[in-house]
Design an enzyme around this catalytic site. Sequence first.
Site, PDB file in Angstrom:
ATOM      1  N   CYS A  71     -39.993 -17.064 -32.453  1.00 51.82           N
ATOM      2  CA  CYS A  71     -38.828 -17.950 -32.505  1.00 51.82           C
ATOM      3  C   CYS A  71     -38.289 -18.433 -33.750  1.00 51.82           C
ATOM      4  O   CYS A  71     -37.144 -18.845 -33.801  1.00 51.82           O
ATOM      5  CB  CYS A  71     -39.010 -19.280 -31.393  1.00 51.82           C
ATOM      6  SG  CYS A  71     -39.361 -18.663 -29.930  1.00 51.82           S
ATOM      7  N   HIS A  77     -33.444 -24.546 -32.643  1.00 49.87           N
ATOM      8  CA  HIS A  77     -34.031 -23.531 -31.741  1.00 49.87           C
ATOM      9  C   HIS A  77     -33.927 -23.816 -30.100  1.00 49.87           C
ATOM     10  O   HIS A  77     -34.252 -24.976 -29.968  1.00 49.87           O
ATOM     11  CB  HIS A  77     -35.479 -23.119 -31.945  1.00 49.87           C
ATOM     12  CG  HIS A  77     -36.059 -22.247 -31.120  1.00 49.87           C
ATOM     13  ND1 HIS A  77     -35.659 -21.059 -30.653  1.00 49.87           N
ATOM     14  CD2 HIS A  77     -37.345 -22.105 -30.326  1.00 49.87           C
ATOM     15  CE1 HIS A  77     -36.343 -20.640 -29.713  1.00 49.87           C
ATOM     16  NE2 HIS A  77     -37.203 -21.215 -29.575  1.00 49.87           N
ATOM     17  N   ASN A 131     -34.608 -19.935 -23.461  1.00 48.95           N
ATOM     18  CA  ASN A 131     -35.218 -19.468 -24.611  1.00 48.95           C
ATOM     19  C   ASN A 131     -35.181 -17.964 -25.071  1.00 48.95           C
ATOM     20  O   ASN A 131     -35.945 -17.467 -24.377  1.00 48.95           O
ATOM     21  CB  ASN A 131     -36.710 -20.079 -24.916  1.00 48.95           C
ATOM     22  CG  ASN A 131     -37.266 -19.966 -26.133  1.00 48.95           C
ATOM     23  OD1 ASN A 131     -36.811 -19.147 -26.855  1.00 48.95           O
ATOM     24  ND2 ASN A 131     -38.512 -20.542 -26.470  1.00 48.95           N
TER      25      ASN A 131
HETATM   26  N1  COA Z   1     -41.916 -25.434 -11.498  1.00 51.40           N
HETATM   27  C1  COA Z   1     -42.695 -26.185 -10.672  1.00 51.40           C
HETATM   28  N2  COA Z   1     -43.733 -26.919 -11.398  1.00 51.40           N
HETATM   29  C2  COA Z   1     -44.132 -26.320 -12.627  1.00 51.40           C
HETATM   30  C3  COA Z   1     -43.500 -25.395 -13.213  1.00 51.40           C
HETATM   31  C4  COA Z   1     -42.218 -24.976 -12.655  1.00 51.40           C
HETATM   32  N3  COA Z   1     -41.556 -24.012 -13.374  1.00 51.40           N
HETATM   33  N4  COA Z   1     -44.033 -25.238 -14.458  1.00 51.40           N
HETATM   34  C5  COA Z   1     -45.092 -25.927 -14.417  1.00 51.40           C
HETATM   35  N5  COA Z   1     -45.121 -26.719 -13.382  1.00 51.40           N
HETATM   36  C6  COA Z   1     -46.000 -27.724 -12.820  1.00 51.40           C
HETATM   37  C7  COA Z   1     -47.465 -27.458 -13.784  1.00 51.40           C
HETATM   38  O1  COA Z   1     -48.357 -26.680 -13.179  1.00 51.40           O
HETATM   39  C8  COA Z   1     -47.886 -28.897 -13.496  1.00 51.40           C
HETATM   40  O2  COA Z   1     -48.583 -28.919 -12.064  1.00 51.40           O
HETATM   41  P1  COA Z   1     -49.848 -29.856 -11.842  1.00 51.40           P
HETATM   42  O3  COA Z   1     -49.663 -31.347 -12.231  1.00 51.40           O
HETATM   43  O4  COA Z   1     -50.057 -29.469 -10.367  1.00 51.40           O
HETATM   44  O5  COA Z   1     -50.960 -29.242 -12.679  1.00 51.40           O
HETATM   45  C9  COA Z   1     -46.764 -29.776 -13.504  1.00 51.40           C
HETATM   46  O6  COA Z   1     -45.647 -29.015 -13.324  1.00 51.40           O
HETATM   47  C10 COA Z   1     -46.707 -30.547 -14.745  1.00 51.40           C
HETATM   48  O7  COA Z   1     -47.101 -29.587 -15.810  1.00 51.40           O
HETATM   49  P2  COA Z   1     -46.699 -30.306 -17.214  1.00 51.40           P
HETATM   50  O8  COA Z   1     -47.226 -28.902 -18.312  1.00 51.40           O
HETATM   51  O9  COA Z   1     -47.403 -31.550 -17.465  1.00 51.40           O
HETATM   52  O10 COA Z   1     -45.178 -30.483 -17.543  1.00 51.40           O
HETATM   53  P3  COA Z   1     -44.536 -30.614 -18.552  1.00 51.40           P
HETATM   54  O11 COA Z   1     -43.469 -31.813 -18.327  1.00 51.40           O
HETATM   55  O12 COA Z   1     -45.064 -30.579 -19.917  1.00 51.40           O
HETATM   56  O13 COA Z   1     -43.263 -29.399 -18.591  1.00 51.40           O
HETATM   57  C11 COA Z   1     -43.043 -27.442 -20.015  1.00 51.40           C
HETATM   58  C12 COA Z   1     -43.867 -28.252 -18.984  1.00 51.40           C
HETATM   59  C13 COA Z   1     -43.502 -26.022 -20.037  1.00 51.40           C
HETATM   60  C14 COA Z   1     -41.495 -27.338 -19.253  1.00 51.40           C
HETATM   61  C15 COA Z   1     -43.300 -28.210 -21.238  1.00 51.40           C
HETATM   62  O14 COA Z   1     -44.619 -28.572 -21.426  1.00 51.40           O
HETATM   63  C16 COA Z   1     -42.448 -27.609 -22.425  1.00 51.40           C
HETATM   64  O15 COA Z   1     -41.226 -27.416 -22.284  1.00 51.40           O
HETATM   65  N6  COA Z   1     -43.332 -27.062 -23.327  1.00 51.40           N
HETATM   66  C17 COA Z   1     -42.609 -26.340 -24.397  1.00 51.40           C
HETATM   67  C18 COA Z   1     -42.510 -24.972 -23.961  1.00 51.40           C
HETATM   68  C19 COA Z   1     -41.561 -24.359 -25.064  1.00 51.40           C
HETATM   69  O16 COA Z   1     -40.668 -24.695 -25.501  1.00 51.40           O
HETATM   70  N7  COA Z   1     -41.890 -23.096 -25.618  1.00 51.40           N
HETATM   71  C20 COA Z   1     -41.688 -22.206 -26.491  1.00 51.40           C
HETATM   72  C21 COA Z   1     -41.602 -22.926 -27.911  1.00 51.40           C
HETATM   73  S1  COA Z   1     -40.866 -21.801 -28.975  1.00 51.40           S
END
Ligand code: COA
Length: 337
Positions: free
Chosen positions: A116, A258, A288
């Site tokens: 990215c 980004h 993304n």
């Molecule tokens: N729909 C529904 N539930 C989802 C889901 C989706 N698409 N994706 C994850 N979950 C669930 C998880 O399984 C978890 O369930 P659990 O509590 O039963 O285990 C719950 O949601 C919470 O997960 P968590 O990881 O704590 O959520 P979060 O608030 O951290 O959000 C992301 C998850 C991925 C959106 C967040 O961590 C994020 O944006 N991270 C950065 C990702 C990114 O930008 N990557 C590229 C970088 S260049």
Amino acid sequence: MTADHRRAAVLCGIGTWLPPRVVTNDELARQLDTSDEWIRKRTGIRERRVIEPGMSTSVLAVEAGARALKSAGGADVDLVIVATTTPDHPCPSTAPEVASRLGLSGVPAFDLNAVCAGFVYALATAAGHIAAGIAERVLVIGADTFTTVLNPEDRTTAAIFGDGAGAVVLRAGTADEPGALGPFDLGSDGTGADLLIVPAGGSEQRGSGRPLDPADVHFRMDGQPVFRNAVARMSESAGKVLDNAGWRLEDVDRFACHQANARIIGAVARNLRVPEERFLLNVDRVGNTVAASIPLVLGDAAAAGELVPGNRVLVTSFGAGLGWGSTVLTWPELVVE
Ligand code: COA
């Protein structure tokens, strides 16, 4: 103040392209245990574009590249760089084929993989070639079809990524012109390599002698540490590049971060104590798009009139590696579709 006549890379063309197929959150929710509400609340994404059979990264790169060349008024470039993590093949690199399809056979062309952060790394690489006198005009393309490496059963990554391409043309000019890029701030931290990874497909797995685990061919992400790193690294890098440029935060009209997640961008804005309105946003419509993210958000904003000549722009990106990079420019007069 005296004019700065140092040789520099100057932005003189921009083009973008998205595959036509739109995948909405509701469509994803019909295949996976997720919902439009969850995805919008946690990421700000409403829909993304996805390639159809027969398309690949080079197809997107050629479309965006052709538009950037047209915007720059011609195809007389002497270097092509394609930033991508999803090349058409592991070997050879995708850039020579993209160059040939743009009528640029014979021109040096190579891929650059910094995920990215790839587009900002490619801008810095192109600017270095121009500053050293190795190139006069460079086509820099960011293109990725990241949906091709996602696990179709992983609701977290499926919600986040989309396919797309964006490109710019840089020409040799001087550091005091509108459109001149730089300075740059680039960095990496390989201790975080496992946070965003496709484990198989490279020499490590092939050389291990172990049978391939099908799960390893897909992209894996540890969302929460990635979120924290993205906010911290982009905030720090933005501060450093501003110091290097001698700009203050209040000098910046537009922040082009980004486009990983609207919450990450909001957190960077709060860290920097800058109103979110100054941050460009198109993650809601494209997700993304990895190396395409920065040129897509710049191209979209310029087309929408949210980015106008004279605006001072700070560009900052973060991604797998871990890697990050930032630069600044004053937005020039450009032909924008
Ligand atoms: N729909 C529904 N539930 C989802 C889901 C989706 N698409 N994706 C994850 N979950 C669930 C998880 O399984 C978890 O369930 P659990 O509590 O039963 O285990 C719950 O949601 C919470 O997960 P968590 O990881 O704590 O959520 P979060 O608030 O951290 O959000 C992301 C998850 C991925 C959106 C967040 O961590 C994020 O944006 N991270 C950065 C990702 C990114 O930008 N990557 C590229 C970088 S260049």
